[in-house]
Write a protein that holds these residues in place. Structure first.
Motif, PDB file in Angstrom:
ATOM      1  N   LEU A  71       0.823  -1.204   0.000  1.00 17.41           N
ATOM      2  CA  LEU A  71       0.000   0.000   0.000  1.00 17.41           C
ATOM      3  C   LEU A  71       0.862   1.261   0.000  1.00 17.41           C
ATOM      4  CD1 LEU A  71      -3.004   0.702   0.055  1.00 17.41           C
ATOM      5  CD2 LEU A  71      -2.834   0.842   2.527  1.00 17.41           C
ATOM      6  N   TYR A  72       1.936   1.263   0.789  1.00 18.11           N
ATOM      7  CA  TYR A  72       2.842   2.408   0.808  1.00 18.11           C
ATOM      8  C   TYR A  72       3.523   2.594  -0.552  1.00 18.11           C
ATOM      9  CZ  TYR A  72       2.402   2.870   5.856  1.00 18.11           C
ATOM     10  OH  TYR A  72       1.929   3.063   7.110  1.00 18.11           O
ATOM     11  N   ALA A  73       3.889   1.510  -1.203  1.00 18.01           N
ATOM     12  CA  ALA A  73       4.521   1.614  -2.522  1.00 18.01           C
ATOM     13  C   ALA A  73       3.547   2.197  -3.539  1.00 18.01           C
ATOM     14  CB  ALA A  73       5.020   0.246  -2.971  1.00 18.01           C
ATOM     15  N   LEU A  74       2.304   1.728  -3.524  1.00 21.42           N
ATOM     16  CA  LEU A  74       1.301   2.264  -4.449  1.00 21.42           C
ATOM     17  C   LEU A  74       0.995   3.730  -4.164  1.00 21.42           C
ATOM     18  CD1 LEU A  74      -1.164  -0.739  -4.712  1.00 21.42           C
ATOM     19  CD2 LEU A  74       0.416   0.093  -6.462  1.00 21.42           C
ATOM     20  N   LEU A  75       0.926   4.085  -2.902  1.00 17.84           N
ATOM     21  CA  LEU A  75       0.685   5.477  -2.531  1.00 17.84           C
ATOM     22  C   LEU A  75       1.846   6.366  -2.975  1.00 17.84           C
ATOM     23  CD1 LEU A  75      -1.290   7.353  -1.076  1.00 17.84           C
ATOM     24  CD2 LEU A  75      -0.036   6.898   1.021  1.00 17.84           C
ATOM     25  N   GLY A  76       3.065   5.889  -2.804  1.00 16.24           N
ATOM     26  CA  GLY A  76       4.233   6.648  -3.256  1.00 16.24           C
ATOM     27  C   GLY A  76       4.242   6.814  -4.765  1.00 16.24           C
ATOM     28  N   ALA A  77       3.903   5.743  -5.485  1.00 22.38           N
ATOM     29  CA  ALA A  77       3.854   5.822  -6.945  1.00 22.38           C
ATOM     30  C   ALA A  77       2.770   6.799  -7.393  1.00 22.38           C
ATOM     31  CB  ALA A  77       3.598   4.437  -7.533  1.00 22.38           C
ATOM     32  N   ALA A  78       1.630   6.795  -6.706  1.00 22.77           N
ATOM     33  CA  ALA A  78       0.562   7.729  -7.051  1.00 22.77           C
ATOM     34  C   ALA A  78       0.992   9.171  -6.803  1.00 22.77           C
ATOM     35  CB  ALA A  78      -0.695   7.403  -6.245  1.00 22.77           C
ATOM     36  N   CYS A  79       1.708   9.422  -5.725  1.00 18.64           N
ATOM     37  CA  CYS A  79       2.187  10.786  -5.435  1.00 18.64           C
ATOM     38  C   CYS A  79       3.196  11.252  -6.487  1.00 18.64           C
ATOM     39  CB  CYS A  79       2.809  10.842  -4.045  1.00 18.64           C
ATOM     40  SG  CYS A  79       1.595  10.747  -2.728  1.00 18.64           S
ATOM     41  N   ILE A  80       4.100  10.377  -6.885  1.00 18.40           N
ATOM     42  CA  ILE A  80       5.081  10.726  -7.922  1.00 18.40           C
ATOM     43  C   ILE A  80       4.365  10.982  -9.247  1.00 18.40           C
ATOM     44  CG2 ILE A  80       7.012   9.813  -9.307  1.00 18.40           C
ATOM     45  CD1 ILE A  80       7.805  10.769  -6.529  1.00 18.40           C
ATOM     46  N   GLY A  81       3.380  10.147  -9.576  1.00 20.83           N
ATOM     47  CA  GLY A  81       2.617  10.353 -10.809  1.00 20.83           C
ATOM     48  C   GLY A  81       1.865  11.665 -10.800  1.00 20.83           C
ATOM     49  N   LEU A  82       1.282  12.017  -9.658  1.00 18.08           N
ATOM     50  CA  LEU A  82       0.571  13.290  -9.528  1.00 18.08           C
ATOM     51  C   LEU A  82       1.534  14.464  -9.655  1.00 18.08           C
ATOM     52  CD1 LEU A  82      -2.174  14.598  -8.988  1.00 18.08           C
ATOM     53  CD2 LEU A  82      -1.643  14.475  -6.556  1.00 18.08           C
ATOM     54  N   ALA A  83       2.716  14.345  -9.047  1.00 22.42           N
ATOM     55  CA  ALA A  83       3.719  15.415  -9.155  1.00 22.42           C
ATOM     56  C   ALA A  83       4.176  15.567 -10.612  1.00 22.42           C
ATOM     57  CB  ALA A  83       4.902  15.118  -8.246  1.00 22.42           C
ATOM     58  N   TRP A  84       4.402  14.440 -11.310  1.00 19.96           N
ATOM     59  CA  TRP A  84       4.819  14.495 -12.704  1.00 19.96           C
ATOM     60  C   TRP A  84       3.734  15.139 -13.569  1.00 19.96           C
ATOM     61  CZ3 TRP A  84       2.663  12.149 -17.020  1.00 19.96           C
ATOM     62  CH2 TRP A  84       3.410  12.258 -18.184  1.00 19.96           C
ATOM     63  N   LEU A  85       2.466  14.768 -13.328  1.00 20.34           N
ATOM     64  CA  LEU A  85       1.363  15.317 -14.085  1.00 20.34           C
ATOM     65  C   LEU A  85       1.228  16.812 -13.863  1.00 20.34           C
ATOM     66  CD1 LEU A  85      -1.078  14.725 -15.928  1.00 20.34           C
ATOM     67  CD2 LEU A  85      -2.417  14.357 -13.847  1.00 20.34           C
ATOM     68  N   THR A  86       1.409  17.244 -12.608  1.00 21.96           N
ATOM     69  CA  THR A  86       1.338  18.675 -12.296  1.00 21.96           C
ATOM     70  C   THR A  86       2.432  19.446 -13.007  1.00 21.96           C
ATOM     71  OG1 THR A  86       0.415  18.128 -10.121  1.00 21.96           O
ATOM     72  CG2 THR A  86       1.310  20.327 -10.402  1.00 21.96           C
ATOM     73  N   VAL A  87       3.643  18.931 -12.977  1.00 21.83           N
ATOM     74  CA  VAL A  87       4.763  19.607 -13.652  1.00 21.83           C
ATOM     75  C   VAL A  87       4.537  19.619 -15.158  1.00 21.83           C
ATOM     76  CG1 VAL A  87       7.235  19.423 -14.168  1.00 21.83           C
ATOM     77  CG2 VAL A  87       6.418  19.149 -11.823  1.00 21.83           C
TER      78      VAL A  87
END
Length: 93
Positions: A71-87
């Motif tokens: 769950l922590y790995a998926l949450l981390g991947a989702a946060c990185i994906g959201l940061a990439w999408l925002t940038v």
């Protein structure tokens, strides 16, 4: 270092012998003055040993332990994906 102090102990055989043979409980000095019988001490020690060997009482505790890292790995991947999408969206403007 032993200084000659006498202590009372209760030794209980482990209910689950995979890892432990015995559990040793050191009895408080004031337990006898509180009117606790030796039978009550042994029963309490057995109850505590059984509860400890049984592990978590709720199935959600075992489930959380099993799913926690994933769950922590998926949450981390989702946060990185959201940061990439925002940038990517900000740089496109």
């Amino acid at each position: 270092m032993v200084k000659g102090i006498s202590r009372r102990v209760v030794v209980v055989d482990s209910p689950d012998r995979r890892f432990f043979e015995q559990a040793i409980f050191i009895v408080r000095n004031d337990a006898a003055s509180q009117g606790v019988s030796s039978h009550e001490l042994v029963e309490e020690a057995r109850r505590v040993a059984r509860a400890y060997a049984a592990g978590p009482r709720t199935p959600s505790g075992r489930l959380w332990r099993a799913l926690g890292p994933m769950l922590y790995a998926l949450l981390g991947a989702a946060c990185i994906g959201l940061a990439w999408l925002t940038v990517a969206l900000i740089s496109a403007l």
